[in-house]
Design an enzyme around this catalytic site. Structure first.
Site, PDB file in Angstrom:
ATOM      1  N   GLY A   1       0.818  -1.209   0.000  1.00 43.05           N
ATOM      2  CA  GLY A   1       0.000   0.000   0.000  1.00 43.05           C
ATOM      3  C   GLY A   1       0.851   1.258   0.000  1.00 43.05           C
ATOM      4  O   GLY A   1       2.027   1.214  -0.360  1.00 43.05           O
TER       5      GLY A   1
ATOM      6  N   HIS B   1       4.599   2.022  -7.856  1.00 43.72           N
ATOM      7  CA  HIS B   1       3.599   0.949  -7.921  1.00 43.72           C
ATOM      8  C   HIS B   1       2.776   1.045  -9.206  1.00 43.72           C
ATOM      9  O   HIS B   1       2.485   0.049  -9.858  1.00 43.72           O
ATOM     10  CB  HIS B   1       2.646   1.039  -6.726  1.00 43.72           C
ATOM     11  CG  HIS B   1       3.315   0.904  -5.393  1.00 43.72           C
ATOM     12  ND1 HIS B   1       3.451   1.957  -4.523  1.00 43.72           N
ATOM     13  CD2 HIS B   1       3.890  -0.162  -4.782  1.00 43.72           C
ATOM     14  CE1 HIS B   1       4.072   1.550  -3.428  1.00 43.72           C
ATOM     15  NE2 HIS B   1       4.356   0.263  -3.556  1.00 43.72           N
TER      16      HIS B   1
ATOM     17  N   GLU C   1       3.876   6.408  -7.695  1.00 39.88           N
ATOM     18  CA  GLU C   1       4.052   6.193  -9.139  1.00 39.88           C
ATOM     19  C   GLU C   1       4.877   4.943  -9.449  1.00 39.88           C
ATOM     20  O   GLU C   1       4.764   4.362 -10.522  1.00 39.88           O
ATOM     21  CB  GLU C   1       4.681   7.431  -9.792  1.00 39.88           C
ATOM     22  CG  GLU C   1       3.705   8.594  -9.926  1.00 39.88           C
ATOM     23  CD  GLU C   1       2.400   8.172 -10.593  1.00 39.88           C
ATOM     24  OE1 GLU C   1       2.467   7.601 -11.701  1.00 39.88           O
ATOM     25  OE2 GLU C   1       1.329   8.377  -9.988  1.00 39.88           O
TER      26      GLU C   1
END
Lengths: 301, 301
Positions: free
Chosen positions: B35, B41, B39
């Protein structure tokens, strides 16, 4: 019966079964073995056949579960005879016999472990890396085949319970089914290692089963103290010149020692008959005592 | 975008995608994350979208990869903001956010390890159980989702290389793809931990990237001695008041130290900016030096 050697081909074959375009997808029952197949293995295959559309059997003598001083080289290998038995059974869709170089290439380092007492006691005490080898090879086979159910024999109870925990905790799809031990007429649990026994040793080997039956009778007659039962098993074994490595009463879910025979209790023993190490066990369910004995039901856990 | 919390539901959903009765089965690209999406990810998600019919993203702050003295409790969690970003990207079929109690129930004991030097050096030296936690959670997620491809960022190069080895050796179907690090305008590798930095620290953090660029220039100008390059990186970091935990030149396939910059060499560093630990790396491919720099190509390994 299809015979596959390469992991990639096995994966593709199993995947196609599951996909079954336009039709109901097929369920897969998987029986992992080290070969030298006997009626114990065949009973697992029969169980897999009853509960699944397709049955896959693997034969792989897994070096990772043998220590340097153990019987890896002597372990019986007779693929021709195994294939004949499997074909006769008419229950097996596919036999998978991967090669050692593919399963453990040079520099191999990835292992799966159940890191608690369960793998350290009983057989884990004398075979410290054994279960690491077992959980690793089964994880690998599950990743290749991705079956719906996997069938294991109660004869190797500790192994089966460890694999059941591993499969559940690592979120494998496969449900692990533990099936009853198959025995000779004299009670000796069938094992590929029975072939090591001389005729004389073969005669004394059933002492292990007989001692476990005596334990069951003691409990039936009211004995609840685990040490008294264990002591009697050891006495019986000694009487027949069978050397005990361990005799323990444990919780069959955790493999942790129990002082009292209560609820579900597994009594496990490892013995030496000559140089051959044999194991056996019985699960006593105080609540379902009579039911279990009557039905000899599958998946006693 | 579907949002699933339970492992059984996730498994069923992924299975249905693959089966796709009567149609071509769908391929699944999987992006595991903790989580606090940025950017970096999103670039993994874009890569997954390009190469697969469906994309599954997981968000799970994995306690097994944090030591007791580490930042598990402080680690940024903002599921609402993450979901918003994922919806805006319009690339994700399904978000999987399992609960801690389901992933690690009481008595949990099954772990996956890469048991060689690769997990003991670099980040493994200061975080001895870290990679065990990483390989375990990813094995679990792969078992639930069974994707065709898994996307990891080169920023966490050691982690990515370990997971690539684990997935291959344990015979997972998934191909592991390592995608280029995404950086801020000043070169700082994007990381959820950048959020810990004060404005002043944020200003000095790019020193890590700059030092790696200096290293690349040295090699471009002919330097081949790893220690000279490392010494210069350390000098540069010190100049900017950034404390180095490690700076190493290694073989990117094995993570073993190299004395000479030759063939493919990864230069990795971990630093402290205040209390915040940041990592970064560059892979120098002497053979494809210019090609790699021009194309900034995917899966540089």
């Amino acid at each position: 019966m299809k015979h596959i050697i390469k992991a990639a081909e096995m994966r593709e074959f199993a995947l196609k079964m599951r996909r079954a375009r336009g039709k109901q997808p097929k369920t897969i029952g998987f029986v992992p073995t080290m070969g030298a197949l006997h009626e114990g293995h065949m009973s697992l295959i029969e169980a897999a056949k009853r509960e699944n559309n397709r049955v896959i059997v693997s034969i792989f003598v897994n070096p990772a579960q043998f220590a340097a001083n153990e019987d890896l080289n002597e372990y019986p290998r007779n693929l021709k005879a195994d294939i004949k038995k499997l074909k006769q059974a008419k229950a097996v869709t596919c036999l998978f016999t991967p090669g050692e170089a593919e399963m453990y290439p040079e520099g191999y380092a990835s292992y799966v472990r159940v890191e608690n007492e369960m793998t350290k006691v009983l057989c884990g005490a004398s075979r410290p890396e054994h279960f690491k080898g077992v959980t690793t090879i089964v994880a690998k086979l599950l990743n290749i085949i991705n079956p719906d159910r996997m069938y294991l024999g109660q004869k190797d109870l500790q192994q089966a319970v460890i694999l059941k925990k591993m499969a559940k905790e690592l979120n494998y799809q496969a449900e692990v089914k533990i099936c009853p031990t198959v025995r000779g007429k004299d009670g000796l649990a069938l094992s590929s290692r029975n072939g090591y026994l001389t005729p004389e040793q073969r005669n004394s080997a059933p002492a292990l089963y007989k001692a476990l039956k005596v334990a069951e009778s003691m409990v039936e007659l009211g004995e609840r103290d685990a040490q008294s039962v264990i002591k009697e098993i050891r006495r019986k074994l000694k009487e027949e010149n069978v050397e005990a490595e361990y005799v323990e009463a444990v919780d069959p879910g955790t493999m942790l020692k129990k002082e009292k025979i209560s609820g579900k209790t597994a009594i496990l023993a490892a013995v030496f008959v000559g140089k051959t190490r044999l194991i056996d066990n019985t699960i006593i369910d105080m609540d379902e005592w009579n039911a279990v004995k009557k039905e000899n039901k599958e998946d006693a856990l």
